[in-house]
Design a protein around this motif. Structure first.
Motif, PDB file in Angstrom:
ATOM      1  N   MET A   1       0.836  -1.181   0.000  1.00  0.00           N
ATOM      2  CA  MET A   1       0.000   0.000   0.000  1.00  0.00           C
ATOM      3  C   MET A   1       0.877   1.238   0.000  1.00  0.00           C
ATOM      4  SD  MET A   1      -2.833   1.197   2.757  1.00  0.00           S
ATOM      5  CE  MET A   1      -1.765   2.435   3.469  1.00  0.00           C
ATOM      6  N   SER A   2       1.447   1.567  -1.128  1.00  0.00           N
ATOM      7  CA  SER A   2       2.349   2.698  -1.251  1.00  0.00           C
ATOM      8  C   SER A   2       1.651   3.841  -1.978  1.00  0.00           C
ATOM      9  CB  SER A   2       3.614   2.291  -1.997  1.00  0.00           C
ATOM     10  OG  SER A   2       4.291   1.248  -1.305  1.00  0.00           O
ATOM     11  N   GLY A   3       2.149   5.052  -1.750  1.00  0.00           N
ATOM     12  CA  GLY A   3       1.583   6.227  -2.396  1.00  0.00           C
ATOM     13  C   GLY A   3       2.657   7.074  -3.031  1.00  0.00           C
ATOM     14  N   ASP A   4       2.322   8.316  -3.339  1.00  0.00           N
ATOM     15  CA  ASP A   4       3.276   9.209  -3.986  1.00  0.00           C
ATOM     16  C   ASP A   4       4.393   9.642  -3.050  1.00  0.00           C
ATOM     17  OD1 ASP A   4       1.800   9.124  -6.319  1.00  0.00           O
ATOM     18  OD2 ASP A   4       0.622  10.915  -5.820  1.00  0.00           O
ATOM     19  N   HIS A   5       4.114   9.670  -1.742  1.00  0.00           N
ATOM     20  CA  HIS A   5       5.074  10.199  -0.784  1.00  0.00           C
ATOM     21  C   HIS A   5       5.532   9.187   0.253  1.00  0.00           C
ATOM     22  CE1 HIS A   5       4.060  14.053  -2.510  1.00  0.00           C
ATOM     23  NE2 HIS A   5       2.803  13.913  -2.159  1.00  0.00           N
ATOM     24  N   THR A   7       6.257   4.788   0.909  1.00  0.00           N
ATOM     25  CA  THR A   7       6.271   3.411   0.430  1.00  0.00           C
ATOM     26  C   THR A   7       6.125   2.468   1.619  1.00  0.00           C
ATOM     27  OG1 THR A   7       8.686   3.202   0.551  1.00  0.00           O
ATOM     28  CG2 THR A   7       7.757   4.021  -1.521  1.00  0.00           C
ATOM     29  N   GLU A  31      -0.525  15.631   1.935  1.00  0.00           N
ATOM     30  CA  GLU A  31      -0.727  14.322   1.307  1.00  0.00           C
ATOM     31  C   GLU A  31       0.131  13.245   1.977  1.00  0.00           C
ATOM     32  OE1 GLU A  31      -0.010  17.105  -0.308  1.00  0.00           O
ATOM     33  OE2 GLU A  31      -1.856  17.530  -1.422  1.00  0.00           O
ATOM     34  N   ALA A  32       1.365  13.605   2.321  1.00  0.00           N
ATOM     35  CA  ALA A  32       2.244  12.639   2.979  1.00  0.00           C
ATOM     36  C   ALA A  32       1.689  12.226   4.342  1.00  0.00           C
ATOM     37  CB  ALA A  32       3.644  13.223   3.124  1.00  0.00           C
ATOM     38  N   GLU A  34      -1.439  12.101   5.218  1.00  0.00           N
ATOM     39  CA  GLU A  34      -2.578  11.207   5.013  1.00  0.00           C
ATOM     40  C   GLU A  34      -2.122   9.813   4.592  1.00  0.00           C
ATOM     41  OE1 GLU A  34      -5.604  11.747   5.859  1.00  0.00           O
ATOM     42  OE2 GLU A  34      -5.324  13.857   6.377  1.00  0.00           O
ATOM     43  N   GLU A  35      -1.089   9.748   3.751  1.00  0.00           N
ATOM     44  CA  GLU A  35      -0.575   8.450   3.333  1.00  0.00           C
ATOM     45  C   GLU A  35       0.033   7.687   4.513  1.00  0.00           C
ATOM     46  OE1 GLU A  35       2.013   8.686  -0.047  1.00  0.00           O
ATOM     47  OE2 GLU A  35       0.615   9.928  -1.192  1.00  0.00           O
ATOM     48  N   ALA A  38      -2.755   6.358   6.727  1.00  0.00           N
ATOM     49  CA  ALA A  38      -3.348   5.164   6.131  1.00  0.00           C
ATOM     50  C   ALA A  38      -2.436   3.950   6.306  1.00  0.00           C
ATOM     51  CB  ALA A  38      -3.638   5.404   4.653  1.00  0.00           C
ATOM     52  N   ALA A  39      -1.127   4.156   6.169  1.00  0.00           N
ATOM     53  CA  ALA A  39      -0.178   3.053   6.325  1.00  0.00           C
ATOM     54  C   ALA A  39      -0.212   2.496   7.742  1.00  0.00           C
ATOM     55  CB  ALA A  39       1.234   3.524   5.970  1.00  0.00           C
TER      56      ALA A  39
END
Length: 258
Positions: A1-5, A7, A31-32, A34-35, A38-39
């Motif tokens: 479950m990785s995102g733009d900001h 991993t 955004e980071a 929130e990512e 979520a992680a």
């Protein structure tokens, strides 16, 4: 479950979360945050994931804190309900989290470190709460956690000046567990392996009891600890039977986490 900001990698029972904004010294924008939230939500909810490591991408920085460019452009400083990096206000997480500090940990980056249970730092890493130097204060737990980690006078010496502390001084002060010359992530994995050799139920009960017990007297907490969720779960778990059985049979326990 990785995102733009961010991993996320899973290695057996271990989750590795990497802040991935090296061009910005891994400073966190909205955004980071929130990512990362979520992680850690996913880590907390996954019964097959028992330990997490958080680190930064690149060779220079673990995390330089808030993205001040975002703030200066009117983007604000909002963080998720679970706190800076989705971690500093996550008070119900009984699973252990290890910080693998590969470079500078400034402001909120240092507050991430202070929210972790074990800290491994590469030689050359540095730590500070420099917020007063830019007209701010460390409001993601640093003002509370640092004095508890190193004592009031040492903490005031850091917080009222914003000065940087080396990894070696952090080890002496007590907020760093180990300083390594080379592969800091490898060293963090080694700590994780030692934790994973223990019952995850016992590890969670231990972490929960220690952190909750900081706010109560010993004699009072000795009565309260039996009712803590992770403690109650440990006492009625399969692991509580497996551990003594494995000891009696002189074999390695097969932990189920249940």
């Amino acid at each position: 479950m990785s995102g733009d900001h961010v991993t996320v990698a899973r290695e057996g029972r271990l989750t590795i979360v990497t802040m991935n904004r090296p061009a910005s010294h891994n400073a966190l924008n909205a955004e980071a945050h929130e990512e990362l939230a979520a992680a850690f939500d996913a880590f907390a909810a996954d019964p097959d994931q028992w330990v997490a490591i958080i680190t930064g991408a690149g060779e220079k920085a673990f995390c330089a804190g808030h993205d001040l460019k975002q703030q200066a452009s009117g983007g604000g400083m909002a963080t998720p309900p679970s706190g800076f990096a989705g971690l500093t206000s996550r008070f119900d997480l009984a699973k252990p989290v290890i910080a693998a500090v590969n470079g500078v940990a400034m402001g909120g980056g240092f507050e991430i470190v202070l929210a972790c249970d074990i800290v491994v730092a590469r030689a050359g890493a540095s730590f500070a709460l420099p917020e007063p130097r830019v007209g701010l204060a460390a409001l993601a737990g640093g003002l509370q956690r640092l004095p508890r980690n190193i004592g009031l006078k040492h903490a005031m010496g850091m917080m009222l000046t914003g000065r940087r502390v080396s990894a070696e001084e952090g080890l002496q002060l007590g907020f760093v567990n180990e300083v390594v010359d080379g592969d800091v992530l490898g060293a963090a994995r080694r700590w994780a392996e030692d934790i994973l050799a223990c019952s995850p139920m016992a590890i969670r009960a231990t972490k929960e009891a220690v952190l909750r017990g900081l706010d109560e007297s010993t004699n009072t907490f000795l009565e309260h600890q039996w009712a803590l969720p992770a403690m109650a779960a440990m006492l009625k778990s399969q692991d509580a039977v497996e551990g003594p059985a494995a000891f009696a049979e002189k074999r390695t326990p097969a932990w189920s986490g249940r």
